[in-house]
Design an enzyme around this catalytic site. Structure first.
Site, mmCIF file in Angstrom:
data_model
loop_
_atom_site.group_PDB
_atom_site.id
_atom_site.type_symbol
_atom_site.label_atom_id
_atom_site.label_comp_id
_atom_site.label_asym_id
_atom_site.label_seq_id
_atom_site.Cartn_x
_atom_site.Cartn_y
_atom_site.Cartn_z
ATOM 1 N N ASN A 6 0.803 -1.248 -0.086
ATOM 2 C CA ASN A 6 0.373 0.231 0.288
ATOM 3 C C ASN A 6 1.051 1.269 -0.268
ATOM 4 O O ASN A 6 1.594 1.412 1.103
ATOM 5 C CB ASN A 6 -1.147 -0.003 1.297
ATOM 6 C CG ASN A 6 -1.775 1.112 0.947
ATOM 7 O OD1 ASN A 6 -1.643 2.756 1.285
ATOM 8 N ND2 ASN A 6 -3.083 1.115 1.484
ATOM 9 N N HIS A 9 0.568 6.103 2.062
ATOM 10 C CA HIS A 9 1.743 7.018 2.775
ATOM 11 C C HIS A 9 2.129 8.151 2.137
ATOM 12 O O HIS A 9 3.008 9.044 1.956
ATOM 13 C CB HIS A 9 2.635 5.978 3.930
ATOM 14 C CG HIS A 9 1.640 5.956 5.121
ATOM 15 N ND1 HIS A 9 0.293 6.730 5.725
ATOM 16 C CD2 HIS A 9 2.172 5.352 6.087
ATOM 17 C CE1 HIS A 9 -0.396 5.767 6.608
ATOM 18 N NE2 HIS A 9 0.929 5.499 6.629
ATOM 19 N N HIS A 42 -5.790 3.432 -1.736
ATOM 20 C CA HIS A 42 -6.752 4.444 -1.622
ATOM 21 C C HIS A 42 -7.503 5.455 -2.344
ATOM 22 O O HIS A 42 -6.967 6.539 -2.133
ATOM 23 C CB HIS A 42 -6.732 3.841 0.186
ATOM 24 C CG HIS A 42 -8.123 4.380 0.734
ATOM 25 N ND1 HIS A 42 -8.641 3.939 1.750
ATOM 26 C CD2 HIS A 42 -9.595 4.178 -0.264
ATOM 27 C CE1 HIS A 42 -10.117 4.053 2.493
ATOM 28 N NE2 HIS A 42 -10.653 4.234 0.905
ATOM 29 N N ARG A 44 -9.655 7.719 -1.757
ATOM 30 C CA ARG A 44 -10.946 8.027 -0.634
ATOM 31 C C ARG A 44 -11.339 9.034 -1.178
ATOM 32 O O ARG A 44 -11.220 9.734 -2.130
ATOM 33 C CB ARG A 44 -10.002 8.974 0.618
ATOM 34 C CG ARG A 44 -9.554 7.432 1.326
ATOM 35 C CD ARG A 44 -9.089 8.354 2.562
ATOM 36 N NE ARG A 44 -9.749 8.773 3.711
ATOM 37 C CZ ARG A 44 -10.053 7.364 4.243
ATOM 38 N NH1 ARG A 44 -10.279 7.020 5.157
ATOM 39 N NH2 ARG A 44 -11.238 8.357 5.556
ATOM 40 N N ARG A 48 -7.374 12.649 0.067
ATOM 41 C CA ARG A 48 -6.522 13.187 1.191
ATOM 42 C C ARG A 48 -5.211 12.648 0.855
ATOM 43 O O ARG A 48 -3.944 13.357 1.318
ATOM 44 C CB ARG A 48 -6.814 12.710 2.295
ATOM 45 C CG ARG A 48 -6.613 11.774 3.199
ATOM 46 C CD ARG A 48 -6.471 11.709 4.418
ATOM 47 N NE ARG A 48 -8.005 11.637 5.047
ATOM 48 C CZ ARG A 48 -8.679 10.825 5.779
ATOM 49 N NH1 ARG A 48 -7.679 9.930 6.812
ATOM 50 N NH2 ARG A 48 -9.216 10.907 6.136
ATOM 51 N N GLU A 69 -8.376 -0.054 -3.378
ATOM 52 C CA GLU A 69 -9.452 0.261 -2.375
ATOM 53 C C GLU A 69 -10.251 1.011 -2.230
ATOM 54 O O GLU A 69 -9.847 2.526 -2.948
ATOM 55 C CB GLU A 69 -8.711 1.094 -0.719
ATOM 56 C CG GLU A 69 -8.089 -0.583 -0.235
ATOM 57 C CD GLU A 69 -7.571 0.000 0.902
ATOM 58 O OE1 GLU A 69 -7.458 0.998 1.506
ATOM 59 O OE2 GLU A 69 -6.669 -0.932 1.171
ATOM 60 N N THR A 100 -8.884 2.951 7.668
ATOM 61 C CA THR A 100 -10.153 2.828 7.928
ATOM 62 C C THR A 100 -10.130 2.114 9.188
ATOM 63 O O THR A 100 -9.398 1.444 9.855
ATOM 64 C CB THR A 100 -9.963 1.601 6.334
ATOM 65 O OG1 THR A 100 -9.213 1.747 5.646
ATOM 66 C CG2 THR A 100 -10.992 1.137 6.337
ATOM 67 N N GLU A 150 -10.955 -9.770 2.596
ATOM 68 C CA GLU A 150 -9.689 -9.125 3.157
ATOM 69 C C GLU A 150 -9.797 -9.514 4.810
ATOM 70 O O GLU A 150 -11.309 -8.189 4.707
ATOM 71 C CB GLU A 150 -8.861 -7.806 3.105
ATOM 72 C CG GLU A 150 -7.834 -7.078 3.357
ATOM 73 C CD GLU A 150 -6.719 -6.356 2.474
ATOM 74 O OE1 GLU A 150 -7.028 -6.206 1.495
ATOM 75 O OE2 GLU A 150 -6.801 -5.576 3.476
ATOM 76 N N HIS A 190 -3.847 -4.461 7.842
ATOM 77 C CA HIS A 190 -3.963 -3.855 8.491
ATOM 78 C C HIS A 190 -3.527 -3.996 9.629
ATOM 79 O O HIS A 190 -3.579 -4.520 10.241
ATOM 80 C CB HIS A 190 -5.308 -3.339 9.186
ATOM 81 C CG HIS A 190 -5.741 -1.822 9.312
ATOM 82 N ND1 HIS A 190 -5.923 -1.524 9.867
ATOM 83 C CD2 HIS A 190 -5.866 -1.300 7.912
ATOM 84 C CE1 HIS A 190 -5.777 0.050 9.776
ATOM 85 N NE2 HIS A 190 -6.170 -0.072 8.678
HETATM 86 N N1 PXP Z 1 -6.311 -3.306 3.636
HETATM 87 C C1 PXP Z 1 -7.020 -2.557 3.967
HETATM 88 C C2 PXP Z 1 -7.821 -2.314 3.406
HETATM 89 C C3 PXP Z 1 -6.570 -1.061 4.385
HETATM 90 O O1 PXP Z 1 -7.851 -0.176 4.479
HETATM 91 C C4 PXP Z 1 -4.806 -0.576 4.785
HETATM 92 C C5 PXP Z 1 -4.683 0.549 5.375
HETATM 93 O O2 PXP Z 1 -5.070 1.611 3.791
HETATM 94 C C6 PXP Z 1 -4.477 -2.152 4.844
HETATM 95 C C7 PXP Z 1 -4.713 -2.805 4.203
HETATM 96 C C8 PXP Z 1 -2.825 -1.686 5.319
HETATM 97 O O3 PXP Z 1 -2.661 -0.883 6.402
HETATM 98 P P1 PXP Z 1 -1.792 -0.485 6.745
HETATM 99 O O4 PXP Z 1 -0.995 0.347 6.471
HETATM 100 O O5 PXP Z 1 -1.222 -0.397 8.629
HETATM 101 O O6 PXP Z 1 -0.478 -1.575 7.032
#
Ligand code: PXP
Length: 236
Positions: A6, A9, A42, A44, A48, A69, A100, A150, A190
């Protein structure tokens, strides 16, 4: 087990200055070169971090798969139908949340979820539902037509190393088994980091883990030494 990275960031950091650095496209390329089997972003509703342009570019430049996402929002669904990512992961979205929070309530809005994902499935996009490791949510997910769930690993991750860890881990293991028995494939993500991720091997047949925060956090420190040294060499 596969690794989806992901890169949201990276977009957050870029947006702090409003320019184009650091590039999410370059981040995706480096992730792919180092073993990522998919890139997750994601998009959003408040845009953001990831912007529309990012997904339009990523879909053209990725060598692996784009996992988009998204919340149940019509304008995002329209973009998904246009760019056709390999997969989408349906998540709940609250405007004020930092990330999330909690899984999607599929059981409480079964018809709405089923209806929302239908055009995506009809267009060949794989659909995954981001849910808590809860029996009712798993059973409901199996009725929607989605191919994947997931599992939200946030509660497990927070409990890691405490007396609650075993129960939270068991919840994940049981939910995965139930989902697989009902014909669903299972991803997870997550809050996973370099310590708590190891137990994911104890859950049979997990397909892919989606990880962002811990990877980007680690990258700051593994890359900071080189970045300072190169600048120091340039100015001294
Ligand atoms: N899976 C989903 C559905 C998420 O919303 C997120 C966070 O955006 C992640 C995985 C990844 O989570 P993390 O950034 O805590 O590794």
């Amino acid at each position: 087990m596969l690794l989806g990275v992901n890169i949201d960031h990276v977009a957050t950091l870029r947006n702090a200055r409003g320019g184009s650095e650091p590039s999410v496209i370059e981040a995706a390329r480096i992730a792919e070169e180092n073993g990522a089997t998919s890139i997750t972003t994601h998009l959003r509703e408040d845009r953001r971090h990831i912007k529309d342009n990012d997904v339009y570019t990523l879909i053209k430049t990725l060598k692996t798969r784009l996992n988009l996402e998204m919340a149940m929002a019509d304008d995002i669904q329209k973009i998904a139908l246009e760019i056709k990512p390999y997969s989408i992961c349906l998540v709940p979205e609250k405007r004020q949340e930092i990330t999330t929070e909690g899984g999607l309530d599929v059981a409480g809005q079964l018809d709405k979820v089923t209806e929302f994902i239908k055009p995506l499935l009809d267009n060949g996009i794989i659909v995954s539902l981001f849910i808590d490791p809860d029996e009712n949510q798993v059973k409901a997910s199996a009725k929607t037509g989605a191919q994947f769930i997931e599992m939200h690993t946030g509660t497990y991750s927070e409990s890691f190393g405490t007396e609650k860890e075993e129960q939270e881990f068991l919840n994940l293991k049981n939910a995965a088994k139930l989902a697989q028995d009902l014909g669903l494939k299972v991803n997870a993500g997550h809050g996973l980091n370099y310590q708590n991720v190891k137990r994911m091997h104890e859950i049979p047949d997990l397909v892919e883990l989606n990880i962002g925060h811990s990877i980007i956090s680690r990258a700051v420190f593994t890359g900071l030494g080189e970045a300072v040294k190169t600048m120091h060499d340039l100015i001294s």
